[in-house]
Design a protein around this motif. Sequence first.
Motif, short mmCIF file in Angstrom:
data_model
loop_
_atom_site.label_atom_id
_atom_site.label_comp_id
_atom_site.label_asym_id
_atom_site.label_seq_id
_atom_site.Cartn_x
_atom_site.Cartn_y
_atom_site.Cartn_z
N TRP A 23 119.45 -23.47 7.06
CA TRP A 23 120.20 -23.58 5.96
C TRP A 23 119.49 -22.66 5.09
O TRP A 23 118.33 -23.01 5.00
N SER A 24 120.12 -21.68 4.44
CA SER A 24 119.64 -20.61 3.48
C SER A 24 120.38 -20.09 2.73
O SER A 24 121.77 -20.14 2.66
N LEU A 25 119.81 -19.22 1.87
CA LEU A 25 120.65 -18.36 0.73
C LEU A 25 121.08 -17.09 1.78
O LEU A 25 120.10 -16.86 2.44
N ALA A 26 122.04 -16.50 1.41
CA ALA A 26 122.37 -15.45 2.43
C ALA A 26 121.51 -14.14 2.07
O ALA A 26 120.72 -14.19 1.03
N LYS A 27 121.16 -13.73 3.28
CA LYS A 27 120.01 -12.66 3.22
C LYS A 27 120.24 -11.61 4.39
O LYS A 27 120.93 -11.99 5.46
N ALA A 59 113.32 -12.60 -7.64
CA ALA A 59 112.17 -12.84 -7.22
C ALA A 59 111.90 -11.82 -6.08
O ALA A 59 112.90 -11.35 -5.22
N THR A 60 110.57 -11.40 -5.77
CA THR A 60 110.24 -10.87 -4.36
C THR A 60 109.32 -11.47 -3.66
O THR A 60 108.25 -11.96 -4.23
N VAL A 61 109.63 -11.79 -2.31
CA VAL A 61 108.83 -12.73 -1.55
C VAL A 61 108.03 -11.87 -0.46
O VAL A 61 108.97 -11.16 0.25
N ALA A 102 121.82 -28.63 -2.85
CA ALA A 102 121.37 -27.48 -2.07
C ALA A 102 120.00 -27.69 -1.77
O ALA A 102 119.53 -27.33 -0.79
N VAL A 103 119.21 -28.14 -2.89
CA VAL A 103 117.62 -28.25 -2.59
C VAL A 103 117.50 -29.10 -1.54
O VAL A 103 116.53 -29.00 -0.40
N THR A 107 116.32 -25.21 4.11
CA THR A 107 115.35 -25.06 4.80
C THR A 107 113.95 -24.60 4.27
O THR A 107 113.16 -25.11 4.51
N TYR A 108 114.06 -23.50 3.51
CA TYR A 108 113.18 -22.81 2.96
C TYR A 108 112.56 -23.09 1.76
O TYR A 108 113.54 -23.08 0.70
N ASP A 109 111.31 -23.12 1.39
CA ASP A 109 110.99 -23.81 -0.04
C ASP A 109 111.43 -22.48 -1.08
O ASP A 109 111.54 -23.00 -2.29
N ILE A 110 111.20 -21.36 -0.74
CA ILE A 110 111.45 -20.33 -1.86
C ILE A 110 112.98 -20.46 -2.24
O ILE A 110 113.22 -20.40 -3.51
N ASP A 111 113.85 -20.84 -1.37
CA ASP A 111 115.21 -20.69 -1.66
C ASP A 111 115.30 -21.97 -2.47
O ASP A 111 116.14 -21.92 -3.35
N LYS A 112 114.65 -23.27 -2.37
CA LYS A 112 114.80 -24.48 -2.92
C LYS A 112 114.24 -24.06 -4.32
O LYS A 112 114.89 -24.49 -5.37
#
Length: 119
Positions: A23-27, A59-61, A102-103, A107-112
């Motif tokens: 589960w993520s943000l669209a990318k 952000a840029t990761v 959402a949090v 799945t991914y910490d940066i998305d949270k």
Amino acid sequence: MIWRDDADGRRFAVVHRPHRHDWSLAKGKVEPGEDVLAAALREVSEETGFTVMVGAELATVNYVDHRGRSKVVHYWSMQWESGEFVVNSEVDELRWLDSTEAVALLTYDIDKELITKMS
């Protein structure tokens, strides 16, 4: 990061990608000759069917994936304007969730972290 406000407050679009089991943000990926913002808008359209209004870059990761490849992900605030989600080859489910939901699902910490900052 796609969001919209409704009668119950701010909601965030969270997508399920079955091929990644996450589960993520669209990318997505930048195509040759495409700039990163154009790629982000194209990927949002392809994965969600939405038209959005682009806001601030959030952000840029940079990271190395499980195959040892260097990856860069740019995140923008994107306010939903129109469109309806339709299941597609990359995304089989989309949920509009408040920040707590959402949090808990992402799945991914940066998305949270990004959701938490926008709440």
